[in-house]
Design a protein around this motif. Structure first.
Motif, mmCIF file in Angstrom:
data_model
loop_
_atom_site.group_PDB
_atom_site.id
_atom_site.type_symbol
_atom_site.label_atom_id
_atom_site.label_comp_id
_atom_site.label_asym_id
_atom_site.label_seq_id
_atom_site.Cartn_x
_atom_site.Cartn_y
_atom_site.Cartn_z
ATOM 1 N N TYR A 18 29.743 34.728 43.561
ATOM 2 C CA TYR A 18 30.928 33.571 44.046
ATOM 3 C C TYR A 18 31.458 33.611 42.936
ATOM 4 C CZ TYR A 18 34.267 29.797 45.100
ATOM 5 O OH TYR A 18 34.924 29.645 45.045
ATOM 6 N N HIS A 19 30.283 32.667 41.933
ATOM 7 C CA HIS A 19 30.566 32.431 40.557
ATOM 8 C C HIS A 19 31.308 32.932 39.715
ATOM 9 C CE1 HIS A 19 30.427 30.321 36.924
ATOM 10 N NE2 HIS A 19 29.497 30.324 36.512
ATOM 11 N N PHE A 20 30.931 34.342 39.379
ATOM 12 C CA PHE A 20 31.035 35.297 38.836
ATOM 13 C C PHE A 20 32.462 36.019 38.797
ATOM 14 C CE2 PHE A 20 27.029 35.970 37.970
ATOM 15 C CZ PHE A 20 26.384 35.237 36.353
ATOM 16 N N LEU A 21 32.445 36.038 39.582
ATOM 17 C CA LEU A 21 33.600 37.018 40.108
ATOM 18 C C LEU A 21 34.975 35.260 40.665
ATOM 19 C CD1 LEU A 21 32.916 39.150 42.809
ATOM 20 C CD2 LEU A 21 33.282 39.900 40.618
ATOM 21 N N SER A 22 34.943 34.627 40.690
ATOM 22 C CA SER A 22 36.033 33.406 41.117
ATOM 23 C C SER A 22 36.020 32.897 38.870
ATOM 24 C CB SER A 22 34.895 32.529 41.159
ATOM 25 O OG SER A 22 34.465 31.528 40.889
ATOM 26 N N ARG A 23 35.479 33.768 38.558
ATOM 27 C CA ARG A 23 35.871 32.992 36.657
ATOM 28 C C ARG A 23 37.081 34.398 36.477
ATOM 29 N NH1 ARG A 23 34.310 29.205 36.402
ATOM 30 N NH2 ARG A 23 35.556 29.812 34.696
ATOM 31 N N LYS A 27 38.243 38.158 36.574
ATOM 32 C CA LYS A 27 39.608 38.668 37.908
ATOM 33 C C LYS A 27 40.049 39.211 37.333
ATOM 34 C CE LYS A 27 39.096 34.678 41.701
ATOM 35 N NZ LYS A 27 39.774 33.475 41.430
ATOM 36 N N ILE A 28 41.218 39.043 35.683
ATOM 37 C CA ILE A 28 42.052 39.820 35.342
ATOM 38 C C ILE A 28 41.704 40.898 34.388
ATOM 39 C CG2 ILE A 28 43.363 40.059 33.207
ATOM 40 C CD1 ILE A 28 43.283 36.694 32.989
ATOM 41 N N LEU A 29 40.143 40.634 34.513
ATOM 42 C CA LEU A 29 39.174 42.036 33.806
ATOM 43 C C LEU A 29 39.505 43.158 34.992
ATOM 44 C CD1 LEU A 29 37.553 44.074 31.696
ATOM 45 C CD2 LEU A 29 35.434 43.108 32.740
ATOM 46 N N LEU A 30 39.175 43.090 36.178
ATOM 47 C CA LEU A 30 38.668 43.556 37.675
ATOM 48 C C LEU A 30 40.280 43.884 37.992
ATOM 49 C CD1 LEU A 30 36.659 41.565 39.831
ATOM 50 C CD2 LEU A 30 36.251 44.059 38.316
ATOM 51 N N ILE A 31 41.642 43.521 37.500
ATOM 52 C CA ILE A 31 42.755 43.940 37.805
ATOM 53 C C ILE A 31 43.246 44.768 36.532
ATOM 54 C CG2 ILE A 31 45.270 43.416 37.859
ATOM 55 C CD1 ILE A 31 43.984 40.418 38.934
ATOM 56 N N ILE A 32 42.538 44.906 36.044
ATOM 57 C CA ILE A 32 42.984 45.622 34.805
ATOM 58 C C ILE A 32 42.314 47.063 34.953
ATOM 59 C CG2 ILE A 32 42.821 46.285 32.581
ATOM 60 C CD1 ILE A 32 43.509 43.451 31.681
ATOM 61 N N VAL A 33 41.230 47.140 35.307
ATOM 62 C CA VAL A 33 40.173 48.222 35.593
ATOM 63 C C VAL A 33 41.119 48.836 36.922
ATOM 64 C CG1 VAL A 33 37.975 49.157 36.064
ATOM 65 C CG2 VAL A 33 38.291 47.634 33.809
ATOM 66 N N ASN A 34 40.585 48.413 38.178
ATOM 67 C CA ASN A 34 41.602 48.783 38.895
ATOM 68 C C ASN A 34 43.035 49.379 38.919
ATOM 69 O OD1 ASN A 34 39.512 48.198 40.875
ATOM 70 N ND2 ASN A 34 40.037 45.912 41.458
ATOM 71 N N ILE A 35 43.935 48.846 37.726
ATOM 72 C CA ILE A 35 45.032 49.121 38.363
ATOM 73 C C ILE A 35 45.181 50.219 37.116
ATOM 74 C CG2 ILE A 35 47.643 49.736 36.761
ATOM 75 C CD1 ILE A 35 47.275 45.880 37.914
ATOM 76 N N PHE A 36 43.844 50.299 35.912
ATOM 77 C CA PHE A 36 43.530 51.647 35.477
ATOM 78 C C PHE A 36 43.146 52.996 36.312
ATOM 79 C CE2 PHE A 36 41.251 54.250 31.978
ATOM 80 C CZ PHE A 36 41.801 54.924 31.719
ATOM 81 N N ALA A 37 42.124 52.792 37.295
ATOM 82 C CA ALA A 37 41.535 53.535 37.553
ATOM 83 C C ALA A 37 42.816 53.973 38.629
ATOM 84 C CB ALA A 37 40.682 53.012 38.794
ATOM 85 N N ILE A 38 43.785 53.329 39.100
ATOM 86 C CA ILE A 38 44.843 53.836 40.247
ATOM 87 C C ILE A 38 45.429 54.812 39.842
ATOM 88 C CG2 ILE A 38 46.707 52.985 41.628
ATOM 89 C CD1 ILE A 38 45.187 50.481 42.616
ATOM 90 N N ILE A 39 45.773 54.268 38.389
ATOM 91 C CA ILE A 39 46.894 54.772 37.590
ATOM 92 C C ILE A 39 46.154 56.172 36.851
ATOM 93 C CG2 ILE A 39 48.052 55.263 35.159
ATOM 94 C CD1 ILE A 39 48.917 52.260 35.880
ATOM 95 N N SER A 40 44.926 56.216 36.672
ATOM 96 C CA SER A 40 44.428 57.599 36.385
ATOM 97 C C SER A 40 44.392 58.872 37.594
ATOM 98 C CB SER A 40 43.520 57.032 35.818
ATOM 99 O OG SER A 40 41.809 56.779 36.375
ATOM 100 N N PHE A 68 28.732 43.437 38.029
ATOM 101 C CA PHE A 68 29.121 41.412 38.564
ATOM 102 C C PHE A 68 28.563 41.429 39.878
ATOM 103 C CE2 PHE A 68 33.339 41.863 35.903
ATOM 104 C CZ PHE A 68 32.895 41.514 33.987
ATOM 105 N N TRP A 69 28.526 42.079 40.408
ATOM 106 C CA TRP A 69 27.984 42.470 42.034
ATOM 107 C C TRP A 69 25.810 41.919 42.574
ATOM 108 C CZ3 TRP A 69 29.813 40.215 45.840
ATOM 109 C CH2 TRP A 69 29.745 40.404 46.530
ATOM 110 N N PHE A 70 25.644 42.769 40.929
ATOM 111 C CA PHE A 70 24.396 42.637 40.800
ATOM 112 C C PHE A 70 23.455 43.011 39.258
ATOM 113 C CE2 PHE A 70 25.231 46.694 44.178
ATOM 114 C CZ PHE A 70 24.192 45.555 45.098
#
Length: 162
Positions: A18-23, A27-40, A68-70
Motif C-alpha cells: 500500500y505504501h509503495f503503490l500510493s507514492r 503511480k506516475i511510473l505505472l501509468i506511463i508503463v501501462n500506456i506504453f504497453a497499451i500503445i504497443s 512493487f508487489w513482492f
C-alpha cells in the motif's frame, strides 16, 4: 492508552505494498508503463511494430509489478527488526512512547507530519519515506471498549490525516 503490538507478516507486507503503490512517483511510473504497453499492443495489432516490442513492454510491466508487489515489501520487511519484535506502544499527552526488549523511544506528536489509514494499519509518517505502522488489530484491546475509535481520535487530534 497502551497497545501491545505484534506484527503479522502477511498484513505488514500488504501495508508495505500500500505504501509503495500510493507514492505519486510510482503511480506516475505505472501509468506511463501501462500506456506504453497499451500503445504497443495496438501497434502490434495493426502490424506497425514487431511482436518483440510488445513482448518487451509486457516484460517491463511484469518486472515493475513484481518489484512493487513482492520484492520491495519483502526486502523492507526482512531488513526491519521492528516487525519481528513485540512492542508496547503508549499514547501520552506529549507523544508516543515505544518499549521493546532493548529499550524505549519517545516521539513527540509534532515529529509526525500526517497519518493515513489502510485496511489493517494506521501509517504514521515522519516524512514521505519514513513511517511507523500501528496494527488495527492491536487497537482492539480487552481493557478498551472502543480502542480503534480512540486511537483514531488521538491520531486525528494530535497528528492529522493527509
Amino acid at each position: 492508552m497502551d497497545i501491545n503490538i505484534i506484527y503479522d507478516k502477511n498484513k505488514v507486507l500488504h501495508a508495505l505494498r500500500y505504501h509503495f503503490l500510493s507514492r505519486p512517483e510510482i503511480k506516475i511510473l505505472l501509468i506511463i508503463v501501462n500506456i506504453f504497453a497499451i500503445i504497443s499492443a495496438f501497434l502490434m495489432f495493426f502490424k506497425k511494430i514487431t511482436p518483440v516490442a510488445f513482448l518487451l513492454s509486457s516484460f517491463l510491466w511484469i518486472v515493475l509489478m513484481i518489484s512493487f508487489w513482492f520484492i520491495l515489501p519483502w526486502m523492507v520487511y526482512r531488513k526491519s527488526k521492528t516487525f519481528k519484535e513485540e512492542i508496547l506502544l503508549s499514547f501520552l499527552d506529549n507523544g508516543i512512547q515505544l518499549k521493546i526488549n532493548q529499550g524505549q523511544a519517545h516521539w513527540e506528536y509534532r515529529k509526525f507530519k500526517y497519518y493515513t489509514e489502510s485496511t489493517n494499519f494506521f501509517h504514521l509518517y515522519m516524512d514521505e519515506r519514513t513511517f511507523f505502522l500501528i496494527p488495527k488489530d492491536a487497537c482492539h484491546h480487552a481493557d478498551i471498549d472502543n480502542g480503534l475509535s480512540e486511537v483514531k481520535q488521538i491520531l486525528d487530534n494530535k497528528i492529522g490525516k493527509k
